[in-house]
Design a protein around this motif. Structure first.
Motif, mmCIF file in Angstrom:
data_model
loop_
_atom_site.group_PDB
_atom_site.id
_atom_site.type_symbol
_atom_site.label_atom_id
_atom_site.label_comp_id
_atom_site.label_asym_id
_atom_site.label_seq_id
_atom_site.Cartn_x
_atom_site.Cartn_y
_atom_site.Cartn_z
ATOM 1 N N VAL A 39 0.841 -1.202 0.000
ATOM 2 C CA VAL A 39 0.000 0.000 0.000
ATOM 3 C C VAL A 39 0.876 1.252 0.000
ATOM 4 O O VAL A 39 0.615 2.200 -0.750
ATOM 5 C CB VAL A 39 -0.971 -0.006 1.196
ATOM 6 C CG1 VAL A 39 -1.630 1.357 1.380
ATOM 7 C CG2 VAL A 39 -2.020 -1.088 1.019
ATOM 8 N N ASP A 40 1.910 1.259 0.812
ATOM 9 C CA ASP A 40 2.830 2.403 0.827
ATOM 10 C C ASP A 40 3.482 2.594 -0.538
ATOM 11 O O ASP A 40 3.599 3.721 -1.029
ATOM 12 C CB ASP A 40 3.917 2.217 1.897
ATOM 13 C CG ASP A 40 3.376 2.351 3.309
ATOM 14 O OD1 ASP A 40 2.253 2.894 3.480
ATOM 15 O OD2 ASP A 40 4.065 1.905 4.240
ATOM 16 N N TYR A 41 3.897 1.511 -1.163
ATOM 17 C CA TYR A 41 4.505 1.575 -2.490
ATOM 18 C C TYR A 41 3.518 2.146 -3.512
ATOM 19 O O TYR A 41 3.868 2.995 -4.326
ATOM 20 C CB TYR A 41 4.979 0.185 -2.918
ATOM 21 C CG TYR A 41 5.481 0.134 -4.342
ATOM 22 C CD1 TYR A 41 6.759 0.579 -4.657
ATOM 23 C CD2 TYR A 41 4.672 -0.346 -5.370
ATOM 24 C CE1 TYR A 41 7.220 0.548 -5.964
ATOM 25 C CE2 TYR A 41 5.122 -0.392 -6.672
ATOM 26 C CZ TYR A 41 6.398 0.062 -6.968
ATOM 27 O OH TYR A 41 6.851 0.031 -8.260
ATOM 28 N N LEU A 42 2.292 1.665 -3.455
ATOM 29 C CA LEU A 42 1.274 2.153 -4.386
ATOM 30 C C LEU A 42 1.030 3.652 -4.204
ATOM 31 O O LEU A 42 0.854 4.381 -5.182
ATOM 32 C CB LEU A 42 -0.032 1.376 -4.211
ATOM 33 C CG LEU A 42 0.017 -0.102 -4.582
ATOM 34 C CD1 LEU A 42 -1.281 -0.792 -4.197
ATOM 35 C CD2 LEU A 42 0.316 -0.292 -6.056
ATOM 36 N N LYS A 43 1.035 4.106 -2.960
ATOM 37 C CA LYS A 43 0.854 5.539 -2.695
ATOM 38 C C LYS A 43 2.001 6.348 -3.278
ATOM 39 O O LYS A 43 1.792 7.369 -3.935
ATOM 40 C CB LYS A 43 0.750 5.801 -1.194
ATOM 41 C CG LYS A 43 -0.564 5.360 -0.593
ATOM 42 C CD LYS A 43 -0.573 5.624 0.900
ATOM 43 C CE LYS A 43 -1.845 5.121 1.545
ATOM 44 N NZ LYS A 43 -1.827 5.333 2.998
ATOM 45 N N VAL A 44 3.225 5.902 -3.031
ATOM 46 C CA VAL A 44 4.406 6.633 -3.496
ATOM 47 C C VAL A 44 4.472 6.667 -5.019
ATOM 48 O O VAL A 44 4.826 7.686 -5.608
ATOM 49 C CB VAL A 44 5.702 6.007 -2.907
ATOM 50 C CG1 VAL A 44 6.946 6.555 -3.580
ATOM 51 C CG2 VAL A 44 5.755 6.240 -1.405
ATOM 52 N N THR A 45 4.113 5.563 -5.656
ATOM 53 C CA THR A 45 4.191 5.490 -7.117
ATOM 54 C C THR A 45 2.885 5.913 -7.792
ATOM 55 O O THR A 45 2.772 5.854 -9.008
ATOM 56 C CB THR A 45 4.558 4.068 -7.577
ATOM 57 O OG1 THR A 45 3.553 3.154 -7.115
ATOM 58 C CG2 THR A 45 5.928 3.667 -7.051
ATOM 59 N N GLN A 46 1.920 6.334 -6.971
ATOM 60 C CA GLN A 46 0.625 6.810 -7.456
ATOM 61 C C GLN A 46 -0.092 5.772 -8.331
ATOM 62 O O GLN A 46 -0.706 6.096 -9.337
ATOM 63 C CB GLN A 46 0.776 8.136 -8.198
ATOM 64 C CG GLN A 46 1.314 9.220 -7.302
ATOM 65 C CD GLN A 46 1.470 10.546 -8.010
ATOM 66 O OE1 GLN A 46 1.344 10.657 -9.214
ATOM 67 N NE2 GLN A 46 1.748 11.584 -7.235
ATOM 68 N N GLN A 47 -0.009 4.530 -7.904
ATOM 69 C CA GLN A 47 -0.722 3.448 -8.578
ATOM 70 C C GLN A 47 -1.983 3.125 -7.782
ATOM 71 O O GLN A 47 -2.070 3.414 -6.598
ATOM 72 C CB GLN A 47 0.157 2.202 -8.687
ATOM 73 C CG GLN A 47 1.384 2.413 -9.562
ATOM 74 C CD GLN A 47 2.207 1.153 -9.648
ATOM 75 O OE1 GLN A 47 1.678 0.090 -9.974
ATOM 76 N NE2 GLN A 47 3.488 1.263 -9.332
ATOM 77 N N ARG A 48 -2.928 2.507 -8.450
ATOM 78 C CA ARG A 48 -4.196 2.190 -7.794
ATOM 79 C C ARG A 48 -4.374 0.696 -7.514
ATOM 80 O O ARG A 48 -5.270 0.309 -6.779
ATOM 81 C CB ARG A 48 -5.362 2.678 -8.650
ATOM 82 C CG ARG A 48 -5.405 4.192 -8.758
ATOM 83 C CD ARG A 48 -6.598 4.663 -9.553
ATOM 84 N NE ARG A 48 -7.857 4.130 -9.067
ATOM 85 C CZ ARG A 48 -8.645 4.717 -8.173
ATOM 86 N NH1 ARG A 48 -8.279 5.867 -7.657
ATOM 87 N NH2 ARG A 48 -9.782 4.155 -7.808
ATOM 88 N N ARG A 49 -3.565 -0.156 -8.097
ATOM 89 C CA ARG A 49 -3.730 -1.592 -7.921
ATOM 90 C C ARG A 49 -2.401 -2.249 -7.616
ATOM 91 O O ARG A 49 -1.369 -1.822 -8.115
ATOM 92 C CB ARG A 49 -4.318 -2.219 -9.178
ATOM 93 C CG ARG A 49 -5.673 -1.635 -9.535
ATOM 94 C CD ARG A 49 -6.221 -2.306 -10.726
ATOM 95 N NE ARG A 49 -6.945 -3.481 -10.231
ATOM 96 C CZ ARG A 49 -7.639 -4.286 -11.008
ATOM 97 N NH1 ARG A 49 -7.693 -4.090 -12.292
ATOM 98 N NH2 ARG A 49 -8.286 -5.296 -10.498
#
Length: 70
Positions: free
Chosen positions: A46-56
């Motif tokens: 989840v943290d990675y997705l937030k940083v990379t602005q991904q949704r899945r």
């Protein structure tokens, strides 16, 4: 995946509470430790997705059916 993890944890609780044949405590502790690792890996994702602005992410995707069928 997350639904499967939750179901296994709930199943473990049921097994622990069985009066006639409870799950051994060491096995329940092992299940809890693995669950903790899975939860922590999901948090990292989840943290990675937030940083990379991904949704899945892969953790939250459904697992393929056994035998390779989708």
């Amino acid at each position: 995946m997350i639904a499967m993890v939750r179901q296994h944890l709930l199943d473990t609780l049921v097994d622990l509470r069985k009066q006639d044949n409870p799950m051994p405590i060491d096995r329940a502790k092992a299940v809890a430790e693995v669950a903790t690792v899975l939860v922590n890996s999901a948090k990292v994702e989840v943290d990675y997705l937030k940083v990379t602005q991904q949704r899945r992410g892969a953790f939250f995707e459904a697992l393929p059916a056994q035998g390779g069928a989708t």
